[in-house]
Design an enzyme around this catalytic site. Structure first.
Site, PDB file in Angstrom:
ATOM      1  N   TYR A 249       0.816  -1.211   0.000  1.00 36.59           N
ATOM      2  CA  TYR A 249       0.000   0.000   0.000  1.00 36.59           C
ATOM      3  C   TYR A 249       0.848   1.259   0.000  1.00 36.59           C
ATOM      4  O   TYR A 249       0.360   2.326  -0.380  1.00 36.59           O
ATOM      5  CB  TYR A 249      -1.012  -0.035   1.149  1.00 36.59           C
ATOM      6  CG  TYR A 249      -2.275  -0.749   0.711  1.00 36.59           C
ATOM      7  CD1 TYR A 249      -3.261  -0.078   0.007  1.00 36.59           C
ATOM      8  CD2 TYR A 249      -2.441  -2.108   0.929  1.00 36.59           C
ATOM      9  CE1 TYR A 249      -4.393  -0.728  -0.442  1.00 36.59           C
ATOM     10  CE2 TYR A 249      -3.567  -2.775   0.484  1.00 36.59           C
ATOM     11  CZ  TYR A 249      -4.544  -2.068  -0.208  1.00 36.59           C
ATOM     12  OH  TYR A 249      -5.666  -2.721  -0.667  1.00 36.59           O
ATOM     13  N   HIS A 404      -5.963  -2.917   6.553  1.00 33.07           N
ATOM     14  CA  HIS A 404      -5.257  -3.826   5.646  1.00 33.07           C
ATOM     15  C   HIS A 404      -4.167  -4.620   6.356  1.00 33.07           C
ATOM     16  O   HIS A 404      -3.420  -5.351   5.718  1.00 33.07           O
ATOM     17  CB  HIS A 404      -4.656  -3.040   4.478  1.00 33.07           C
ATOM     18  CG  HIS A 404      -5.683  -2.566   3.501  1.00 33.07           C
ATOM     19  ND1 HIS A 404      -6.487  -3.436   2.808  1.00 33.07           N
ATOM     20  CD2 HIS A 404      -6.030  -1.313   3.112  1.00 33.07           C
ATOM     21  CE1 HIS A 404      -7.297  -2.736   2.021  1.00 33.07           C
ATOM     22  NE2 HIS A 404      -7.046  -1.453   2.190  1.00 33.07           N
TER      23      HIS A 404
END
Length: 727
Positions: A249, A404
């Site tokens: 990410y 996440h």
């Protein structure tokens, strides 16, 4: 031939643009330089040619702006993605070629969106994310606007005032309003979705001359500074440039960070955005590159293992960072990528690459602290050398990583000889494949990929860390106790308390270089202390084909049992079980053309479970991957000692094997006063001793008696004996 003619013509082209609507994000004089000089440099010229081929194909296909209805991977989703890329690329090509076909295509597309957008409500395929208008989640709407506003900015000088007004009032302003005032729960969040929204609204504000938009993007909707782009820079990155959600990410979030920073620099240079927080944006670009092996990002947390530096986010990141720093190491990354972007930074990269200014990027062992203040654990990276194929050990001692993040404190990964050897599953997702839940995260992401047993760390009583609850996981981060990244012996030591109510565990990972070995040994010592007796499982997920085991196994030929019922155990098939003794606990497998022997000293009474992922998976959403699990029951305190040894080579062409037998004759361990002592006996009679002190402080002196002789060392790890190790 057509490409060569285009490049030659391009070098002479200087657009004569219509009056009004001068570009804001990239200035007119910069575009003039790109148009005049770009054709001289192969990397930039190739990017121009590639972009022209793509956009010419899009123009031939005509204008298609469908009513949104599909999730990721579906026709309407993919068409709107294609359209924002076309708007972006066609706008740039208009500036670089003075071909009004490109500006006309941008105009026609955006006028269609100006008609469509006011008619849209929440996307019909919305799921558990905040719904977008053009896409199933608002994140994709933000990505659309980030691209579309750049294309509009480049091409709008060719539009009439009336068309500009229709586009701005029908599409661009409503999009920006929806992403800001219309979605406060996203816009004011500290998260990558908000970063994209902040960048989209802020860049639109610069282009439309709307300072209110810009200030909201920078400081949050109420302009207090408690949210917005600057607060994202404060809270999402550590002082080392490590991004809270992990490398995967970090890659994704990097694009809005660098693009909006470049827009701020161009329009508000007095903010000195690239100096903000000790140049954290530029640190983030370098950190993203460091967090790769052979160009592929370490796949921790919700990651896909096939994402590399060959991605739009890093093409932009490298170009923008190089424009700010002139770091010649970044040129070698651009050379590996084989791509750049049609921007001033992209031109600098191409020019200086052509001039031979590239130098190898300085890949090195490094500790990337986590958390805004750098006090929420760390990601420790131990490299055996600067080469992209050298061994790399990654110790994941980081914080949760928000939504996440995975429940895997003190997890580790290993790369060697060009391959992933000790692996991480990453996420259960097939991005943009419609048949797999529209490309969304699959339910197996929750039931398997995020669970602790899917990772290489301790599991207690068959339950995940923090009972797999995100809010609980966010409250407690590991402590990075020690790190040493240089020399023949390197180490990372981390500890976590609170992943289970009455359990604390500490893990030391040590790489040990030996003369005559192509890659270091890896010593793993995990010590657990608890207030009551528990079942302890220590899994190792590996990539390779099992060659042999040093102990007897009981296989399951008639039926394949499932290991458990919850926390990921329901997805594990048991292939074989074996009891482990002190002298025979070894498993050897082959990855690529190299052998790996994993030798264990588990607690007394332990058994080894050989297993595979994929049980209870009727839609075949999970990859089938091997694992071995060391299991011990009814223990309060326990120490797991393991040694991974790379050795030998297999040549399938020559049909030859060299070094297929482990060099390690025996692994030993004993507890001493204030330290754990591990003994590695090598073939030929040589012995290495590794002492790991309880006190991890760098300046503390320790001693241990080995074979009647007192050995002394300072710091957490001492190494003694073994005549062939590197000094």
């Amino acid at each position: 031939m057509r490409g060569l003619v285009f490049i030659a013509a391009l070098a002479l082209a200087t657009p004569a643009l219509a009056q009004g609507g001068a570009p804001t994000l990239v200035k007119s004089e910069q575009f003039d330089t790109l148009a005049r000089e770009g054709g001289r440099y192969p990397l930039f010229a190739a990017e121009l040619q590639r972009m022209r081929e793509d956009i010419d194909s899009a123009i031939r296909a005509g204008i298609r702006v469908p009513m949104p209805k599909d999730p990721g991977g579906g026709f309407t989703h993919e068409q709107h993605k294609h359209n924002y890329r076309t708007i972006y690329g066609a706008g740039l090509l208009y500036r670089l070629t003075d071909d009004k076909r490109y500006a006309e295509h941008v105009r026609a597309l955006l006028l269609e969106y100006a008609k469509l957008y006011p008619t849209l409500g929440p996307h019909p395929a919305k799921a558990n994310q905040t719904a977008g208008r053009l896409f199933w989640q608002s994140l994709n709407d933000s990505v659309f606007l980030v691209h579309a506003i750049q294309g509009y900015d480049a091409a709008r000088a060719a539009f009439s005032a009336a068309d500009r007004q229709r586009i701005e009032e029908g599409a661009l302003r409503p999009m920006a309003r929806f992403l800001s005032e219309g979605s406060p729960e996203v816009f004011n969040r500290i998260h990558n979705h908000a970063t994209w929204a902040n960048a989209a609204v802020g860049m639109t504000g610069y282009v439309l001359g709307d300072r209110d938009m810009v200030e909201k993007a920078l400081l949050g909707l109420d302009k207090s500074g408690k949210a917005g782009f600057l607060r994202q820079l404060d809270l999402l990155f550590s002082p080392d440039g490590y991004y809270a959600e992990g490398p995967y990410y970090q890659r994704y979030a990097l694009q809005p960070f660098v693009l909006f920073a470049a827009a701020i620099q161009a329009n508000d240079p007095e903010r000195r955005i690239f100096e903000y927080r000790d140049a954290v944006v530029l640190k983030a670009v370098r950190a993203a590159i460091q967090l790769t092996y052979q160009g592929y990002f370490f796949p921790i947390n919700d990651a896909l293992p096939d994402k590399s530096l060959r991605t739009e986010e890093l093409y932009q990141g490298v170009a923008i960072a190089y424009a700010q720093t002139r770091d010649p190491g970044l040129l070698s990354i651009a050379e590996w990528q084989g791509r750049t972007v049609l921007s001033p930074g992209g031109l600098l990269v191409a020019r200086d690459l052509a001039a031979g200014k590239a130098r190898p990027f300085a890949f090195a062992s490094a500790l990337f602290r986590d958390g805004p203040q750098g006090d929420q654990g760390a990601l420790a990276v131990l490299r055996s050398g600067p080469e992209t194929g050298a061994q790399v050990l990654v110790a994941k001692n980081t914080a949760q990583g928000m939504g996440h993040g995975h429940f895997d404190k003190l997890n580790w990964l290993l790369y060697d000889n060009g391959n992933a050897v000790v692996t991480d599953y990453g996420s259960a997702r097939f991005l943009n494949i419609e048949a797999k839940d529209g490309g969304r995260y699959l339910k197996e992401n929750d039931s398997w990929a995020q669970q602790t047993i899917a990772h290489n760390t301790l599991v207690v009583d068959e339950a995940s860390h923090f009972q797999a609850k995100e809010k609980a996981g966010e409250k407690i981060a590991p402590v990075q106790l020690a790190f040493h990244g240089e020399g023949a012996t390197r180490w990372s030591i981390g500890e976590v308390k609170g992943a289970y109510p009455d359990v604390a565990f500490r893990r030391a990972l040590v790489t040990i270089e030996l003369e005559g070995s192509s890659s270091p040994l890896v010593l793993d010592l995990l010590r657990v202390r608890a207030g009551a007796s528990h079942r302890y499982d220590l899994p190792l997920h590996f990539n390779g084909h099992i060659i042999d085991a040093g102990f007897p196994l009981r296989s399951n030929p008639a039926a394949r049992p499932v290991l458990g019922k919850d926390f990921g155990y329901q997805h594990i098939w048991v292939d074989a079980v074996g009891g482990l003794g002190a002298d025979d606990a070894r498993l050897t497998w082959m990855t690529g053309n190299r052998f790996y022997s994993y030798r264990m000293l588990p607690p007394e009474g332990a058994q080894l479970i050989l297993a595979e992922s994929g049980a209870n998976d009727p839609r075949f959403n999970l990859r089938r991957e091997p694992m071995l699990i060391q299991r011990v029951d009814a223990k309060k305190d326990a120490v797991f000692v393991s040694l991974l040894e790379p050795h030998g080579a297999y040549d399938p062409s020559a049909e030859t094997t060299a070094g297929g037998t482990s060099r390690v004759a025996k692994l030993g361990h004993r507890r001493t006063d204030g330290a754990e002592l591990v003994t590695v006996a090598l073939a030929g009679g040589r012995t290495i001793h590794i002492a790991i002190a309880d006190d991890p402080a760098a300046g503390t002196a320790h001693s241990v008696t080995i074979d009647g002789k007192v050995q002394r060392w300072t710091g957490p790890v001492g190494r003694f004996g073994g005549q062939d190790e590197k000094k």
